[in-house]
Motif scaffolding. Structure first.
Motif, PDB file in Angstrom:
ATOM      1  N   LEU A  44       0.822  -1.212   0.000  1.00 54.69           N
ATOM      2  CA  LEU A  44       0.000   0.000   0.000  1.00 54.69           C
ATOM      3  C   LEU A  44       0.859   1.267   0.000  1.00 54.69           C
ATOM      4  CD1 LEU A  44      -2.723   1.429   0.134  1.00 54.69           C
ATOM      5  CD2 LEU A  44      -2.687   1.117   2.626  1.00 54.69           C
ATOM      6  N   PRO A  45       1.925   1.354   0.823  1.00 56.41           N
ATOM      7  CA  PRO A  45       2.777   2.558   0.750  1.00 56.41           C
ATOM      8  C   PRO A  45       3.376   2.774  -0.636  1.00 56.41           C
ATOM      9  CG  PRO A  45       3.236   1.333   2.755  1.00 56.41           C
ATOM     10  CD  PRO A  45       2.336   0.471   1.936  1.00 56.41           C
ATOM     11  N   LEU A  46       3.793   1.693  -1.281  1.00 55.70           N
ATOM     12  CA  LEU A  46       4.345   1.828  -2.631  1.00 55.70           C
ATOM     13  C   LEU A  46       3.286   2.329  -3.600  1.00 55.70           C
ATOM     14  CD1 LEU A  46       6.539   1.431  -4.766  1.00 55.70           C
ATOM     15  CD2 LEU A  46       5.866  -0.977  -4.909  1.00 55.70           C
ATOM     16  N   GLN A  47       2.065   1.805  -3.483  1.00 52.31           N
ATOM     17  CA  GLN A  47       1.008   2.227  -4.393  1.00 52.31           C
ATOM     18  C   GLN A  47       0.638   3.693  -4.178  1.00 52.31           C
ATOM     19  OE1 GLN A  47       0.096   0.180  -6.761  1.00 52.31           O
ATOM     20  NE2 GLN A  47      -1.138   1.810  -7.672  1.00 52.31           N
ATOM     21  N   MET A  48       0.607   4.132  -2.933  1.00 54.44           N
ATOM     22  CA  MET A  48       0.335   5.547  -2.658  1.00 54.44           C
ATOM     23  C   MET A  48       1.441   6.427  -3.225  1.00 54.44           C
ATOM     24  SD  MET A  48      -1.056   5.251   1.263  1.00 54.44           S
ATOM     25  CE  MET A  48      -1.170   7.027   1.437  1.00 54.44           C
ATOM     26  N   SER A  49       2.683   5.974  -3.089  1.00 53.12           N
ATOM     27  CA  SER A  49       3.804   6.743  -3.634  1.00 53.12           C
ATOM     28  C   SER A  49       3.715   6.836  -5.153  1.00 53.12           C
ATOM     29  CB  SER A  49       5.119   6.089  -3.210  1.00 53.12           C
ATOM     30  OG  SER A  49       6.219   6.725  -3.819  1.00 53.12           O
ATOM     31  N   LEU A  50       3.358   5.731  -5.799  1.00 48.12           N
ATOM     32  CA  LEU A  50       3.210   5.750  -7.255  1.00 48.12           C
ATOM     33  C   LEU A  50       2.075   6.679  -7.684  1.00 48.12           C
ATOM     34  CD1 LEU A  50       3.651   1.949  -8.043  1.00 48.12           C
ATOM     35  CD2 LEU A  50       5.250   3.782  -8.594  1.00 48.12           C
ATOM     36  N   TYR A  51       1.008   6.689  -6.906  1.00 53.84           N
ATOM     37  CA  TYR A  51      -0.137   7.549  -7.233  1.00 53.84           C
ATOM     38  C   TYR A  51       0.264   9.022  -7.194  1.00 53.84           C
ATOM     39  CZ  TYR A  51      -4.676   9.839  -6.726  1.00 53.84           C
ATOM     40  OH  TYR A  51      -5.758  10.667  -6.876  1.00 53.84           O
ATOM     41  N   PHE A  52       0.939   9.440  -6.128  1.00 58.45           N
ATOM     42  CA  PHE A  52       1.362  10.842  -6.030  1.00 58.45           C
ATOM     43  C   PHE A  52       2.470  11.155  -7.036  1.00 58.45           C
ATOM     44  CE2 PHE A  52      -0.335  10.225  -1.629  1.00 58.45           C
ATOM     45  CZ  PHE A  52      -1.373  11.135  -1.733  1.00 58.45           C
ATOM     46  N   ASN A  53       3.327  10.174  -7.297  1.00 56.80           N
ATOM     47  CA  ASN A  53       4.389  10.362  -8.285  1.00 56.80           C
ATOM     48  C   ASN A  53       3.806  10.620  -9.673  1.00 56.80           C
ATOM     49  OD1 ASN A  53       7.523   8.543  -8.888  1.00 56.80           O
ATOM     50  ND2 ASN A  53       6.695  10.365  -9.845  1.00 56.80           N
ATOM     51  N   PHE A  56       2.897  14.156  -9.754  1.00 59.46           N
ATOM     52  CA  PHE A  56       4.022  15.064  -9.572  1.00 59.46           C
ATOM     53  C   PHE A  56       4.894  15.160 -10.822  1.00 59.46           C
ATOM     54  CE2 PHE A  56       8.593  15.346  -8.597  1.00 59.46           C
ATOM     55  CZ  PHE A  56       8.642  16.634  -8.097  1.00 59.46           C
ATOM     56  N   PHE A  57       5.003  14.059 -11.561  1.00 61.47           N
ATOM     57  CA  PHE A  57       5.939  14.044 -12.682  1.00 61.47           C
ATOM     58  C   PHE A  57       5.644  15.114 -13.729  1.00 61.47           C
ATOM     59  CE2 PHE A  57       7.321  12.499 -16.872  1.00 61.47           C
ATOM     60  CZ  PHE A  57       8.688  12.490 -16.649  1.00 61.47           C
ATOM     61  N   PRO A  58       4.386  15.377 -14.142  1.00 59.14           N
ATOM     62  CA  PRO A  58       4.162  16.478 -15.101  1.00 59.14           C
ATOM     63  C   PRO A  58       4.661  17.826 -14.585  1.00 59.14           C
ATOM     64  CG  PRO A  58       2.229  15.082 -14.976  1.00 59.14           C
ATOM     65  CD  PRO A  58       3.140  14.635 -13.877  1.00 59.14           C
ATOM     66  N   PHE A  59       4.503  18.065 -13.279  1.00 62.21           N
ATOM     67  CA  PHE A  59       5.012  19.316 -12.708  1.00 62.21           C
ATOM     68  C   PHE A  59       6.534  19.360 -12.791  1.00 62.21           C
ATOM     69  CE2 PHE A  59       6.518  21.684  -8.942  1.00 62.21           C
ATOM     70  CZ  PHE A  59       6.016  22.939  -9.266  1.00 62.21           C
ATOM     71  N   TRP A  60       7.187  18.220 -12.507  1.00 64.63           N
ATOM     72  CA  TRP A  60       8.649  18.160 -12.633  1.00 64.63           C
ATOM     73  C   TRP A  60       9.075  18.412 -14.076  1.00 64.63           C
ATOM     74  CZ3 TRP A  60      11.768  15.162 -15.698  1.00 64.63           C
ATOM     75  CH2 TRP A  60      13.141  15.182 -15.405  1.00 64.63           C
ATOM     76  N   GLN A 140      18.791  26.140 -10.749  1.00 63.47           N
ATOM     77  CA  GLN A 140      17.966  27.190 -10.170  1.00 63.47           C
ATOM     78  C   GLN A 140      17.199  26.644  -8.954  1.00 63.47           C
ATOM     79  OE1 GLN A 140      18.313  30.345 -11.478  1.00 63.47           O
ATOM     80  NE2 GLN A 140      19.876  29.227 -12.633  1.00 63.47           N
ATOM     81  N   PRO A 141      16.738  27.530  -8.070  1.00 57.68           N
ATOM     82  CA  PRO A 141      16.041  27.061  -6.858  1.00 57.68           C
ATOM     83  C   PRO A 141      14.839  26.165  -7.149  1.00 57.68           C
ATOM     84  CG  PRO A 141      16.623  29.375  -6.638  1.00 57.68           C
ATOM     85  CD  PRO A 141      16.960  28.986  -8.038  1.00 57.68           C
ATOM     86  N   LEU A 142      14.046  26.505  -8.171  1.00 60.25           N
ATOM     87  CA  LEU A 142      12.893  25.669  -8.498  1.00 60.25           C
ATOM     88  C   LEU A 142      13.341  24.284  -8.951  1.00 60.25           C
ATOM     89  CD1 LEU A 142       9.865  25.264  -8.931  1.00 60.25           C
ATOM     90  CD2 LEU A 142      10.125  26.271 -11.217  1.00 60.25           C
ATOM     91  N   GLU A 143      14.387  24.249  -9.765  1.00 60.80           N
ATOM     92  CA  GLU A 143      14.911  22.955 -10.208  1.00 60.80           C
ATOM     93  C   GLU A 143      15.384  22.120  -9.029  1.00 60.80           C
ATOM     94  OE1 GLU A 143      17.068  22.897 -14.400  1.00 60.80           O
ATOM     95  OE2 GLU A 143      17.781  24.550 -13.155  1.00 60.80           O
ATOM     96  N   ARG A 144      16.119  22.747  -8.133  1.00 63.12           N
ATOM     97  CA  ARG A 144      16.640  22.003  -6.989  1.00 63.12           C
ATOM     98  C   ARG A 144      15.498  21.431  -6.147  1.00 63.12           C
ATOM     99  NH1 ARG A 144      21.695  22.172  -5.206  1.00 63.12           N
ATOM    100  NH2 ARG A 144      22.100  24.113  -6.337  1.00 63.12           N
ATOM    101  N   ALA A 145      14.449  22.218  -5.978  1.00 60.52           N
ATOM    102  CA  ALA A 145      13.322  21.758  -5.162  1.00 60.52           C
ATOM    103  C   ALA A 145      12.634  20.546  -5.792  1.00 60.52           C
ATOM    104  CB  ALA A 145      12.326  22.896  -4.967  1.00 60.52           C
ATOM    105  N   VAL A 146      12.337  20.627  -7.093  1.00 63.15           N
ATOM    106  CA  VAL A 146      11.625  19.511  -7.727  1.00 63.15           C
ATOM    107  C   VAL A 146      12.522  18.280  -7.846  1.00 63.15           C
ATOM    108  CG1 VAL A 146       9.994  20.996  -8.954  1.00 63.15           C
ATOM    109  CG2 VAL A 146      12.169  20.385 -10.046  1.00 63.15           C
ATOM    110  N   HIS A 147      13.827  18.482  -8.035  1.00 62.94           N
ATOM    111  CA  HIS A 147      14.734  17.334  -8.101  1.00 62.94           C
ATOM    112  C   HIS A 147      14.834  16.634  -6.743  1.00 62.94           C
ATOM    113  CE1 HIS A 147      15.541  18.419 -12.080  1.00 62.94           C
ATOM    114  NE2 HIS A 147      16.631  19.156 -11.932  1.00 62.94           N
TER     115      HIS A 147
END
Length: 226
Positions: A44-53, A56-60, A140-147
């Motif tokens: 379940l933790p892995l599935q929740m992580s995949l769901y949020f990932n 998140f990936f389009p934003f990254w 840049q700061p935004l890049e560092r945060a998303v990475h």
């Protein structure tokens, strides 16, 4: 869409070698409250992580492309090529990685989840760490945060997938052993006594006309496909 059979066999063999529990001494029967067939080993933790990932990936991706466009004129030529290549590779790997993660975890398929684990550990995480810690890329700061967020996702998923794979492989091993025991128990004792009597009476004919009843082996690869 499924993995090709040669890839599935190699990933299955890899999983059996890396994730199987060598300390297990034999099959264990479950109590009356649960059976191996009904036991859920998905994480379940892995599935929740995949769901949020997945969200998140389009934003990254958008953040990386925008930052690349802003600093592109001041980057050396080789860093321009490296950053473009990194974004393209990371996008392709992430699409395959998330698909394998969903398939492997939800459907409890060992080869798919092993492929997800390998892609995360050997490709995606090194790529993200490279763009995170390479100061020549003028981060840049935004890049560092998303990475950093992406790297945390990957680290957590690698650990969670490793634990889920160990449970899945060990469950398959136990199920394989129990099926062999069940096959042995299903053979009537009279069959063995009859065969033994014929072997004693005509030992020279046993190899030609009589065949010892033996349990049918269940192929490990067929269990992986289940």
């Amino acid at each position: 869409m499924a993995l090709p059979d040669p890839v599935r066999r190699r990933l299955g063999s890899f999983s059996r070698t890396v994730f199987s529990d060598s300390n297990r001494t034999g099959p264990e029967r479950r109590g009356s409250g649960g059976t191996l067939d009904n036991e859920i080993v998905s994480s379940l933790p892995l599935q929740m992580s995949l769901y949020f990932n997945l969200y998140f990936f389009p934003f990254w991706w958008v953040s990386s492309v925008v930052m690349l466009q802003l600093k592109y004129p001041v980057l050396p030529d080789y860093y321009k090529f490296i950053l473009v290549t990194v974004i393209v590779l990371a996008s392709l790997i992430e699409a395959i990685r998330l698909y394998l993660g969903y398939m492997g975890n939800l459907q409890e398929k060992v080869p798919e989840l092993a492929g997800f684990w390998l892609l995360s550990l050997l490709l995606q995480l090194p790529i993200i760490l490279f763009v995170l810690f390479n100061e020549g890329l003028k981060i840049q700061p935004l890049e560092r945060a998303v990475h950093i967020i992406f790297a945390l996702f990957l680290t957590f998923q690698i650990i969670a997938a490793f634990l889920a794979l160990k449970r899945m492989v060990n469950q398959l091993a136990v199920r394989f052993s129990l099926n062999e025991f069940d096959q042995l128990n299903n053979h009537p004792t009279s069959d063995y006594l009859s065969w033994e009597k014929k072997r004693v009476q005509a030992p020279w004919r046993v190899g030609q006309n009589f065949e010892e009843p033996s349990p049918s082996n269940i192929d490990w690869e067929s269990a992986l496909r289940a």
